[in-house]
Scaffold this active site. Structure first.
Site, short mmCIF file in Angstrom:
data_model
loop_
_atom_site.label_atom_id
_atom_site.label_comp_id
_atom_site.label_asym_id
_atom_site.label_seq_id
_atom_site.Cartn_x
_atom_site.Cartn_y
_atom_site.Cartn_z
N TYR A 101 0.86 -1.19 0.00
CA TYR A 101 0.00 0.00 0.00
C TYR A 101 0.89 1.23 0.00
O TYR A 101 1.88 1.31 0.73
CB TYR A 101 -0.90 0.03 1.24
CG TYR A 101 -1.73 1.30 1.33
CD1 TYR A 101 -3.01 1.35 0.82
CD2 TYR A 101 -1.20 2.45 1.91
CE1 TYR A 101 -3.77 2.52 0.89
CE2 TYR A 101 -1.94 3.62 1.99
CZ TYR A 101 -3.22 3.64 1.47
OH TYR A 101 -3.95 4.81 1.53
N GLU A 188 -3.81 7.51 -3.70
CA GLU A 188 -3.64 6.18 -3.09
C GLU A 188 -3.44 5.11 -4.16
O GLU A 188 -4.14 5.09 -5.17
CB GLU A 188 -4.88 5.87 -2.26
CG GLU A 188 -4.93 4.49 -1.66
CD GLU A 188 -6.23 4.23 -0.93
OE1 GLU A 188 -6.32 4.59 0.25
OE2 GLU A 188 -7.17 3.69 -1.55
#
Length: 378
Positions: A101, A188
């Protein structure tokens, strides 16, 4: 403002972050054509501005053109969380060895950008933060000083192996540059996928923008989709009203954002739930009040409406005229409580009284009264 995944991928690619080949399709035939063009297997993903696509059947891995056509046709018929699927991302399927991530957002309390990194990608980062916070690494960037690459590298080295570290550092710096240059509130990549011994790729992407910065970016504003807003929110914006749908049953029409927030707080304090935020603005006309009431009365969960006006630039007699016009033109199926105070208060009250309506002067009194009437159903 939110954008779709295919739009976010294009922005990431323009900032030097590798993404799998892919294009957007709006029909089953177009999806099959794209699949043939980029090569099988492909992943077909519903493009909607809500989560839960996979669980709803909106993501499908296919290995043939016929499968692609059938999957695309099926996904385009879906409605995911009340949003019909109108577009698909057809992207080259990649063999993911590990998921990471990578994200950058704004930490308002620290007045800095915060870089969020995790070796546990592919999951809900908010859920991970609650259950296993130790798996989330953070580093802060002072916008006046810019990124400290040495510090970022140290943070990233705790999640990425040496063979991938340079790519991860470059990607994170590019995400920060995108955040700043396009006035984003969130950039993101999840998952940030390792596809071989030395390659990372953005297998999914999410970008949100600060609405207050959109006037500087016509190219970003052009990405806006009506899907993000309800019919009521679109109509309110066109009428010059600030409106946000909520889940309660007490409708609110207020002038000024601060008073609107205070009104909702007071409703909750006394045990009620506001159905919306609605600011008619500082120089409201009777037409604005009429439009506001039309929007609110479409809500089937509504039990009562509170009009709370503190007249400064806003004139209380204009508000009163709007209420009377609305009463003549539309059916008001729920109780209505009015509070008027300020500019032309006397004139506004006189107009209402002539029509058999009363206006409270105290805000607390008006809120208590609307909750009582909502509860009684009168």
């Amino acid at each position: 403002m939110k954008i779709h995944e295919y739009q976010a991928r294009e922005l990431l690619a323009s900032y030097g972050v590798p993404v799998p080949p892919g294009k957007v399709a709006r029909s089953a035939e177009e999806a099959a054509r794209i699949a043939k063009e980029i090569g099988l297997p492909v992943v077909i993903k519903a493009q909607v501005l809500v989560g839960g696509r996979g669980k709803a059947g909106g993501v499908k891995l296919v290995h043939s053109l016929e499968e692609a056509r059938e999957a695309a046709d099926r996904i385009l018929k879906l409605t995911i969380k009340d949003i019909p699927v109108e577009a698909l991302l057809v992207a080259k399927a990649v063999d993911i060895r590990k998921e990471y991530y990578l994200g950058v957002t704004v930490d308002r309390s620290n007045k800095k950008a915060v870089c969020i990194v995790s070796a546990s990608g592919g999951v809900d980062i908010e859920e991970l933060a609650v259950k296993e916070p130790e798996k989330i690494l953070k580093d802060y960037i002072d916008p006046l000083q810019g990124p400290d690459e040495k510090a970022l590298r140290k943070t990233l080295s705790a999640a990425f192996p040496e063979a991938l570290l340079d790519q991860a550092v470059e990607a994170l710096l590019n995400l920060y540059r995108l955040l700043v240059e396009k006035d984003c509130s969130l950039v993101e990549i999840n998952p940030y996928a390792q596809i071989d011994e030395s390659t990372l790729i953005a297998a999914d992407a999410k970008i949100n923008f600060d609405d207050n910065g959109l006037h500087k970016h016509a190219e970003v504003e052009a990405l806006r989709t009506a899907e993000e807003y309800s019919r009521e929110e679109i109509e309110a914006k066109e009428a010059g009203l600030s409106f946000v749908s909520l889940e309660g049953d007490i409708g609110c029409i207020v002038n000024g954002a601060g008073l609107a927030m205070a009104t909702m707080d007071l409703i909750k304090l006394f045990g009620g739930q506001p159905a919306n935020f609605l600011d008619v603005g500082g120089s409201s006309s009777p037409q604005k009040v009429l439009t506001a009431l039309k929007i609110l009365t479409r809500n089937k969960n509504l039990k009562a409406i509170l009009i709370n006006i503190f007249g400064g630039i806003t004139r209380c007699d204009d508000i009163a005229k709007g209420i009377l016009i609305a009463r003549d033109q539309i059916d008001l199926p729920v109780p209505l409580v009015i509070r008027l105070i300020g500019t032309n208060e006397k004139e506004g009250r006189a107009l209402l009284e002539q029509a058999g309506l009363e206006a409270a002067s105290e805000m607390t009194e008006a809120v208590k009264k609307i909750l009582q009437q909502a509860k009684a159903g009168v």
